[in-house]
Motif scaffolding. Sequence first.
Motif, PDB file in Angstrom:
ATOM      1  N   ASP A 101       0.841  -1.199   0.000  1.00 46.04           N
ATOM      2  CA  ASP A 101       0.000   0.000   0.000  1.00 46.04           C
ATOM      3  C   ASP A 101       0.877   1.250   0.000  1.00 46.04           C
ATOM      4  O   ASP A 101       0.860   2.054   0.929  1.00 46.04           O
ATOM      5  N   ARG A 102       1.660   1.407  -1.063  1.00 47.22           N
ATOM      6  CA  ARG A 102       2.540   2.551  -1.247  1.00 47.22           C
ATOM      7  C   ARG A 102       2.716   2.728  -2.749  1.00 47.22           C
ATOM      8  O   ARG A 102       2.403   1.825  -3.522  1.00 47.22           O
ATOM      9  N   PRO A 103       3.223   3.867  -3.219  1.00 47.37           N
ATOM     10  CA  PRO A 103       3.448   4.015  -4.660  1.00 47.37           C
ATOM     11  C   PRO A 103       4.516   3.030  -5.145  1.00 47.37           C
ATOM     12  O   PRO A 103       5.529   2.814  -4.477  1.00 47.37           O
ATOM     13  N   GLY A 104       4.297   2.464  -6.313  1.00 46.05           N
ATOM     14  CA  GLY A 104       5.239   1.483  -6.815  1.00 46.05           C
ATOM     15  C   GLY A 104       6.408   2.068  -7.571  1.00 46.05           C
ATOM     16  O   GLY A 104       7.491   1.475  -7.596  1.00 46.05           O
ATOM     17  N   HIS A 105       6.220   3.269  -8.216  1.00 44.66           N
ATOM     18  CA  HIS A 105       7.239   3.757  -9.141  1.00 44.66           C
ATOM     19  C   HIS A 105       7.513   5.251  -8.983  1.00 44.66           C
ATOM     20  O   HIS A 105       7.945   5.903  -9.932  1.00 44.66           O
ATOM     21  N   CYS A 106       7.279   5.790  -7.814  1.00 40.73           N
ATOM     22  CA  CYS A 106       7.424   7.225  -7.586  1.00 40.73           C
ATOM     23  C   CYS A 106       8.813   7.517  -7.023  1.00 40.73           C
ATOM     24  O   CYS A 106       9.152   7.066  -5.923  1.00 40.73           O
ATOM     25  N   SER A 107       9.616   8.293  -7.764  1.00 40.04           N
ATOM     26  CA  SER A 107      10.988   8.560  -7.340  1.00 40.04           C
ATOM     27  C   SER A 107      11.055   9.451  -6.109  1.00 40.04           C
ATOM     28  O   SER A 107      12.062   9.453  -5.400  1.00 40.04           O
ATOM     29  N   SER A 108      10.000  10.214  -5.845  1.00 36.66           N
ATOM     30  CA  SER A 108      10.010  11.112  -4.688  1.00 36.66           C
ATOM     31  C   SER A 108       9.376  10.490  -3.449  1.00 36.66           C
ATOM     32  O   SER A 108       9.323  11.131  -2.397  1.00 36.66           O
ATOM     33  N   ALA A 109       8.888   9.264  -3.546  1.00 36.48           N
ATOM     34  CA  ALA A 109       8.249   8.614  -2.400  1.00 36.48           C
ATOM     35  C   ALA A 109       9.295   8.154  -1.391  1.00 36.48           C
ATOM     36  O   ALA A 109      10.414   7.783  -1.771  1.00 36.48           O
ATOM     37  N   PRO A 110       8.977   8.166  -0.098  1.00 28.72           N
ATOM     38  CA  PRO A 110       9.905   7.606   0.891  1.00 28.72           C
ATOM     39  C   PRO A 110      10.169   6.140   0.596  1.00 28.72           C
ATOM     40  O   PRO A 110       9.338   5.447   0.006  1.00 28.72           O
ATOM     41  N   ALA A 111      11.325   5.657   1.004  1.00 28.29           N
ATOM     42  CA  ALA A 111      11.666   4.251   0.801  1.00 28.29           C
ATOM     43  C   ALA A 111      10.667   3.363   1.516  1.00 28.29           C
ATOM     44  O   ALA A 111      10.048   3.763   2.517  1.00 28.29           O
ATOM     45  N   CYS A 112      10.484   2.141   1.006  1.00 26.85           N
ATOM     46  CA  CYS A 112       9.552   1.211   1.646  1.00 26.85           C
ATOM     47  C   CYS A 112       9.947   0.965   3.100  1.00 26.85           C
ATOM     48  O   CYS A 112       9.088   0.803   3.968  1.00 26.85           O
ATOM     49  N   ALA A 113      11.237   0.926   3.383  1.00 27.61           N
ATOM     50  CA  ALA A 113      11.791   0.838   4.732  1.00 27.61           C
ATOM     51  C   ALA A 113      13.294   1.036   4.596  1.00 27.61           C
ATOM     52  O   ALA A 113      13.873   0.693   3.562  1.00 27.61           O
ATOM     53  N   VAL A 114      13.915   1.590   5.621  1.00 30.37           N
ATOM     54  CA  VAL A 114      15.364   1.758   5.632  1.00 30.37           C
ATOM     55  C   VAL A 114      15.927   0.947   6.791  1.00 30.37           C
ATOM     56  O   VAL A 114      15.589   1.201   7.949  1.00 30.37           O
ATOM     57  N   LEU A 115      16.746  -0.051   6.466  1.00 29.27           N
ATOM     58  CA  LEU A 115      17.348  -0.862   7.513  1.00 29.27           C
ATOM     59  C   LEU A 115      18.461  -0.073   8.184  1.00 29.27           C
ATOM     60  O   LEU A 115      19.252   0.589   7.508  1.00 29.27           O
ATOM     61  N   PRO A 116      18.562  -0.140   9.519  1.00 29.17           N
ATOM     62  CA  PRO A 116      19.616   0.597  10.225  1.00 29.17           C
ATOM     63  C   PRO A 116      20.995  -0.006   9.948  1.00 29.17           C
ATOM     64  O   PRO A 116      21.119  -1.021   9.250  1.00 29.17           O
ATOM     65  N   ALA A 117      22.015   0.625  10.496  1.00 28.88           N
ATOM     66  CA  ALA A 117      23.388   0.229  10.188  1.00 28.88           C
ATOM     67  C   ALA A 117      23.660  -1.234  10.507  1.00 28.88           C
ATOM     68  O   ALA A 117      24.438  -1.898   9.819  1.00 28.88           O
ATOM     69  N   GLU A 118      23.039  -1.756  11.551  1.00 32.26           N
ATOM     70  CA  GLU A 118      23.296  -3.145  11.929  1.00 32.26           C
ATOM     71  C   GLU A 118      22.550  -4.156  11.074  1.00 32.26           C
ATOM     72  O   GLU A 118      22.790  -5.353  11.152  1.00 32.26           O
TER      73      GLU A 118
END
Length: 587
Positions: A304-321
């Motif tokens: 439930d997020r945009p599939g191809h939008c370059s300005s959309a936030p990432a689906c999730a960002v994994l932390p450094a670990e």
Amino acid sequence: MLLVLLALSVLCAPAMATSLAKKSEETLEPGVVLTKYRASSPSTDVWVLTVDLCADGVYVDATRAPDDTATVGSWGGTVDATAATNGDFYKTGPVRVYGDAVGGGVRWPIEQTGLDSSVAGEWWWENYGWIAFRHDGVEVNHTGWVKENVSGLTEGWENADLQPDPPEGTLALVSGFPELVVEGKVMTCADPEANDCFPDRSDMRDRHPRTAMGLTQDRGTLFLVVADGRTNSNDGLYGSELAEILGQLGAWTAFNLDGGGSSELWTDGDGYVNDTEGNNYGSATRAVANHWGVYGGGRSWLPDRPGHCSSAPACAVLPAEGGVLDDAGPCFRGFGDQDYWRPVSTTGYGGSLRWTNAFKSSQPDNWAWYQVNLAEAGEYEVSYWADPTYSVHDDVNLAVHAAGATQTLEIDPSDADGWVVLGTYPFAAGGEQWVAQYDDETKDPGSDQHITADAIQLRRVGDWCGDGTCADGERCVCADCPVTDEVTANGLDDDCDGAVDEAPGGDPGLGADSGAAAEDPGPPGAATLLSSLGCECGATSPRGSGLVAVLLGLAAVARRPPAGMIGAPGGTARRQVRARSRVDIPA
């Protein structure tokens, strides 16, 4: 000189002559709007799908390489699309499109496209351009004619090559030509029937039913346009008039698609909305080779997020670990026929998984995709969650795309219970990285050979700020290295004040640097600390532990690239743009 004159006749556009009057408008699903216009000069019904690529739940797909043609409605209904149109020009025996093609994340075999050397003598060879949809982005490839005849291009995918491979990670791609709008310039003609009007395709000089695709400059909106013709009530359009309409809609880039009897627009609610039989000279709706399909949300199998939008936030960002990407999360997508993805809610990582069966095929069908976005670059150990009940197949092939490189491997998870290590890979910070899992085999795997799509884990390895160990290069910049009182004669800035080996009280001691101490840079920055991934992190059961060592060896075994997957090694030899006279796009 001839090519220069041809280019000028196309690029120097007269005042717009074709006007549009809106007759109706309907939101099919959030982000997908269908508008009916009546064009004057000529009199023709024009249907426009306006797709907001940055709306939640909006995705675009295209046809997988088919064995036979299909009507737009038949294909659209099969893939549960919100709306669909026809795509590229094509031939049959075998089914082949004039350009390149990708559907469901799988590139068509070369012999079914216009890249095949067996069609090098055809008039349409190397003329095509395309629009390609990626995860969180869209790319555009100019046509061969534009690359060879128009100078001053500032956008476009690999303009030095006439037949570039699509970007790695392409999920859907349809080709077309001629190009109707080039970087904001409408390609119209003073005389739409003149021989120098669209020199790369002569049937643009007659009025016919038309289909076209276009994008706005920010690549946030897709236009799919279908115009009727060949009847008393619908005149059809010249190519020049079609270009005008795309320009009026706001397209920055646009391409002509297959038209005539192939021009079809279908919606899930109303079926065909245009005159498909009239376009086909009164015959039945035509079956075509490939299609565009758009989705407007509400699909349980799409995030439930945009599939191809370059300005959309990432689906999730994994932390450094690192962390875990689960099939129930927004970074997962299962491709292929959704009827063959079986969900299970009683087992698996986090309490659920899905499975499909392995089968003999030259290309993947039901395959799983985990999009990887990382807060920091580094070495990460990648693992796959195996379930003792459903991870039955003993020859599962996967691919890891990290920092621009793709590695393929095969594993046997059939005797494992928990995390199975795939290997360690250098990842870049950010996105454009993924782990994929496929269901195709070169041999018959037998029946009920289940493959699970559940969870993928990335675990940071080596020295990094946040691992709790003070490594070389981390002193005074990472909280893993404690700040202490200065120790003389050890060659270190122990108290991180910018001076090395100063004596107590600030006086330079034995071996101290000459001159005054540097200005205090302040306390070191806060580090990203290792956080727990849960009690299951890195664990395997006793019955699976003996297998992990074997699997670590298997991870280094090179496997054949999954056929047709974008990003796998190989591809076709690229053809360079030939030197021609060029003309600047007028301002």
